[in-house]
Design a protein around this motif. Sequence first.
Motif, short mmCIF file in Angstrom:
data_model
loop_
_atom_site.label_atom_id
_atom_site.label_comp_id
_atom_site.label_asym_id
_atom_site.label_seq_id
_atom_site.Cartn_x
_atom_site.Cartn_y
_atom_site.Cartn_z
N ASP A 141 -39.56 -5.99 51.78
CA ASP A 141 -39.66 -6.91 52.92
C ASP A 141 -41.09 -7.25 53.31
N MET A 142 -42.07 -6.92 52.50
CA MET A 142 -43.43 -7.39 52.75
C MET A 142 -43.56 -8.85 52.31
N VAL A 151 -45.74 -17.39 49.09
CA VAL A 151 -45.06 -17.22 47.82
C VAL A 151 -43.62 -16.75 48.03
N GLY A 152 -43.42 -15.66 48.78
CA GLY A 152 -42.08 -15.15 49.01
C GLY A 152 -42.10 -13.80 49.70
N ILE A 153 -41.04 -13.02 49.49
CA ILE A 153 -40.85 -11.73 50.16
C ILE A 153 -40.49 -10.68 49.12
N VAL A 154 -41.07 -9.50 49.26
CA VAL A 154 -40.77 -8.40 48.34
C VAL A 154 -39.30 -8.02 48.47
N PHE A 155 -38.59 -8.05 47.36
CA PHE A 155 -37.15 -7.81 47.35
C PHE A 155 -36.79 -6.41 46.86
N MET A 156 -37.55 -5.90 45.88
CA MET A 156 -37.26 -4.60 45.30
C MET A 156 -38.56 -4.00 44.78
N THR A 157 -38.71 -2.67 44.92
CA THR A 157 -39.94 -2.03 44.49
C THR A 157 -39.67 -0.87 43.54
N GLY A 158 -40.57 -0.68 42.59
CA GLY A 158 -40.62 0.50 41.75
C GLY A 158 -41.96 1.17 41.96
N LYS A 159 -42.27 2.18 41.17
CA LYS A 159 -43.53 2.89 41.35
C LYS A 159 -44.73 2.02 41.01
N HIS A 160 -44.59 1.20 39.96
CA HIS A 160 -45.74 0.42 39.49
C HIS A 160 -45.50 -1.09 39.51
N TYR A 161 -44.28 -1.52 39.73
CA TYR A 161 -43.97 -2.95 39.75
C TYR A 161 -43.05 -3.26 40.92
N VAL A 163 -40.38 -6.61 42.56
CA VAL A 163 -39.73 -7.91 42.38
C VAL A 163 -39.83 -8.67 43.69
N VAL A 164 -40.27 -9.91 43.60
CA VAL A 164 -40.45 -10.77 44.77
C VAL A 164 -39.41 -11.87 44.75
N MET A 165 -38.76 -12.09 45.91
CA MET A 165 -37.86 -13.23 46.06
C MET A 165 -38.70 -14.40 46.59
N PRO A 166 -39.01 -15.38 45.74
CA PRO A 166 -39.90 -16.46 46.16
C PRO A 166 -39.19 -17.50 47.02
N ILE A 167 -39.97 -18.45 47.49
CA ILE A 167 -39.38 -19.60 48.19
C ILE A 167 -38.33 -20.26 47.30
N LEU A 168 -38.57 -20.26 45.98
CA LEU A 168 -37.65 -20.89 45.03
C LEU A 168 -36.46 -19.99 44.73
N ASN A 169 -35.76 -19.59 45.79
CA ASN A 169 -34.55 -18.77 45.67
C ASN A 169 -33.63 -19.19 46.80
#
Length: 285
Positions: A141-142, A151-161, A163-169
């Motif tokens: 949610d950052m 750009v968008g909102i952080v959707f899912m996190t791992g230790k090193h990577y 996934v961002v949900m961008p405006i284009l979603n």
Amino acid sequence: MNNLFDFILRYISWFVFIICEIISLVLLFTYNNYQGSIWMSSANVVTGKVYEVNAGVEQYFSLTDINEQLTNRNLYLEQKVQALSSQIAEKTGDSTFLKHDNYELMKKFSLIPAKVVSNSIDKLDNLITIDKGENDGVRKDMGVACGYGVVGIVFMTGKHYSVVMPILNSNTSISCAISKRGYFGYLHWIGGSSRIAFMDEVPRHAHFKLYDKVVTSGYSSVFPPGIEIGKIIHVYNSSDGLSYRCMVELSTDFSRLRDVRVIDDSQMRERIDILRAAQDSLEKK
């Protein structure tokens, strides 16, 4: 060793010829002004071309650092713009500028630099992967921005990577405002062009014009106010006729997205936690 001597003896006439040619050319260009000037001119041309190619190669490999510097600089300048807007609002009482409280919120956020490692723009629900995760301070949610805007909102996190949900979603909804007008709405993407989204629920009494900028409102729990989203290029009536729908040309070119910044702010996380707690309590009732 014998083979080496045989080779030299076999081609000794050629070696002598080459050595003599070199000596004669050195004497020619050293003791004759005209030939010497021609040699210097030709050498300068060749040297200049070599330096030009070398400089081009160095500039190409420094583009990554330049992009990072430009991204940081653009976001820094956006903060400065918001600071000036807040000062004007405080002095003049003009409500079309950002509130002082929102400026205080803007001052406190920090940025986590990241690079895009995968990106799609041709689906209805696109996702972006960045090379920073929980170990770097990224959390769900950052907000994520680049030097050009949201750009968008952080959707899912791992230790090193992450996934961002961008405006284009199609599932993304971002609270936004028409800059310097004070009217709010929500930004949605319905597919199609990666440069076009729509701002819905703009009130019918709103006064604005084409090419007004659309920025984050600061009313959500994700983005501070004033980060650019795009500009209005067309206006429609909503399906129920009670509001406007604005076509927005996005300032972020997602097809060329490389460097981004994750917005880290403790107050935003506190607001998210409070909202979730309120939602949970309502669901229990």
